[in-house]
Design a protein around this motif. Structure first.
Motif, PDB file in Angstrom:
ATOM      1  N   PHE A 126      44.994 -72.837 -18.483  1.00  0.00           N
ATOM      2  CA  PHE A 126      43.782 -73.152 -17.730  1.00  0.00           C
ATOM      3  C   PHE A 126      42.614 -72.225 -18.087  1.00  0.00           C
ATOM      4  CE2 PHE A 126      41.193 -73.814 -13.903  1.00  0.00           C
ATOM      5  CZ  PHE A 126      41.260 -75.193 -13.822  1.00  0.00           C
ATOM      6  N   ALA A 161      45.948 -79.289 -21.675  1.00  0.00           N
ATOM      7  CA  ALA A 161      45.109 -78.560 -20.721  1.00  0.00           C
ATOM      8  C   ALA A 161      44.496 -79.478 -19.662  1.00  0.00           C
ATOM      9  CB  ALA A 161      43.998 -77.802 -21.450  1.00  0.00           C
ATOM     10  N   SER A 163      44.381 -82.332 -16.515  1.00  0.00           N
ATOM     11  CA  SER A 163      45.154 -82.506 -15.285  1.00  0.00           C
ATOM     12  C   SER A 163      44.728 -83.801 -14.604  1.00  0.00           C
ATOM     13  CB  SER A 163      44.943 -81.315 -14.335  1.00  0.00           C
ATOM     14  OG  SER A 163      43.600 -81.268 -13.896  1.00  0.00           O
ATOM     15  N   PRO A 233      47.689 -78.381 -14.961  1.00  0.00           N
ATOM     16  CA  PRO A 233      47.532 -78.942 -16.308  1.00  0.00           C
ATOM     17  C   PRO A 233      48.788 -79.676 -16.762  1.00  0.00           C
ATOM     18  CG  PRO A 233      46.778 -76.655 -16.238  1.00  0.00           C
ATOM     19  CD  PRO A 233      47.469 -76.931 -14.930  1.00  0.00           C
TER      20      PRO A 233
END
Length: 368
Positions: A126, A161, A163, A233
């Motif tokens: 993140f 990365a 989400s 993520p």
């Protein structure tokens, strides 16, 4: 200083090493290569904590076995709120834990140990990954590798990365992939808890407050993923799903090999053993120990005391020889009755010592 820095550095190093290994026969910039790197990281972490997992299984089993005794202690002090009663209840509870080798905290050790690794991976994906891709490398995660991880995609636009809440360029596809992973995590966790709390628990432990708590956890743990999963993520969700699958498989092996005594899992293990013996032409084993039947105490043999009468039927006083002869005949008769009783009971009658001598003396005196 960031206390998670060493863990973040170790997480990044493992990811980079697995990526280098997989790049030998896979595309380095492929999203699948980076996903498998995270899977490799998970396998290493779970392998290192296998001893803690075995300890967790043993502690959970001991807690299940001691559950009836804990219920008895709670029932004993139910309604007593004075300090002395509460102290005695705590002492008896701890004594039960110590005797059974159980600990309510041992089952939390693998989770507690993984939490720093989990948060370290979250910060790497993140925070550190975007920063490294922007020109600020982090330890082994160089700018080139960070850009490769950020630009590598799955299913046409999903990166590790992204989400559910921050879909990125993947948009709807990212949310679908994230939702599928979260549902898979919930399903695996549900079946893992069900195997542990239902199949591997004896019937006596399926009742009472502890059993109610276990049943509540059966539904609460999957629900936690529904709340926290959308903000994680994709890479973290993959780590989470991999560790849940690992836990399910590891627990399945342990329960299959060493089930809790008295549980359904133990009965299935016995059935498998007997089925295997039947295929080999062997007789089945009886795993249920036979109940011991208390044998009645043998009736003590009565000592018969012969009191010879002083006179015969005609009123004549007996001589000493006649008294002795009648006493011997009475003893012989009593011994014969005992032998007949032993023979009727299936025992081997043993003639008393000196019986032949008595008969010989009696015959001699009759001849005289």
């Amino acid at each position: 200083m960031n206390p998670l820095y060493p863990i973040e550095w170790a997480v990044a190093w493992l990811m980079v090493k697995f990526h280098a290994l997989l790049s030998v026969f896979m595309e380095p910039d492929s999203g699948l290569t980076w996903v498998l790197s995270i899977v490799g990281l998970t396998v290493v972490v779970r392998t290192l904590i296998i001893p803690l997992f075995v300890r967790q299984i043993r502690a959970s089993r001991a807690m299940q076995m001691v559950s009836p005794e804990l219920q008895a202690v709670q029932k004993k002090y139910k309604g007593k709120t004075d300090q002395e009663s509460r102290q005695k209840m705590a002492e008896e509870t701890m004594a039960l834990y110590k005797e059974a080798g159980a600990s309510p905290f041992s089952s939390c050790l693998p989770i507690l140990l993984q939490m720093p690794i989990f948060f370290g991976l979250f910060r790497v994906l993140f925070n550190k990954l975007p920063d490294a891709a922007a020109g600020e490398p982090f330890g082994p995660l160089t700018t080139e590798l960070a850009r490769s991880a950020s630009d590598s995609t799955l299913f046409g636009g999903v990166t590790i990365a992204d989400s559910f809440l921050n879909a990125g360029d993947g948009g709807l596809t990212t949310r679908i992939v994230s939702g599928v992973i979260i549902l898979a995590m919930c399903a695996v966790t549900f079946f893992t808890q069900k195997e542990l709390t239902m199949k591997n628990m004896p019937k006596a432990a399926l009742e009472g407050p502890m059993a109610s708590t276990q049943k509540m956890m059966l539904y609460m743990l999957p629900f936690i993923y529904v709340i926290t999963g959308p903000g994680m993520p994709i890479g973290v969700l993959i780590y989470w799903l991999t560790t849940n699958i690992w836990t399910f498989g590891q627990q399945y092996i342990v329960i299959r090999a060493t089930p809790t005594p008295g549980s359904d899992a133990e009965k299935e293990r016995h059935d498998r053993i007997n089925a295997k013996r039947e295929r080999k032409g062997l007789e089945p084993l009886e795993f249920t120990p036979p109940k011991k039947v208390a044998e009645p105490d043998p009736e003590p043999e009565r000592n018969i005391r012969i009191q010879p009468s002083a006179k015969n039927k005609g009123g004549r006083k007996l001589t000493d020889e006649e008294k002795l002869e009648r006493a011997r005949e009475a003893r012989a008769k009593a011994a014969e009755e005992r032998r007949q009783a032993q023979a009727a009971a299936g025992e081997t009658p043993t003639p008393p010592k000196g019986s032949n001598a008595l008969h010989k003396n009696a015959k001699k005196k009759r001849k005289k």
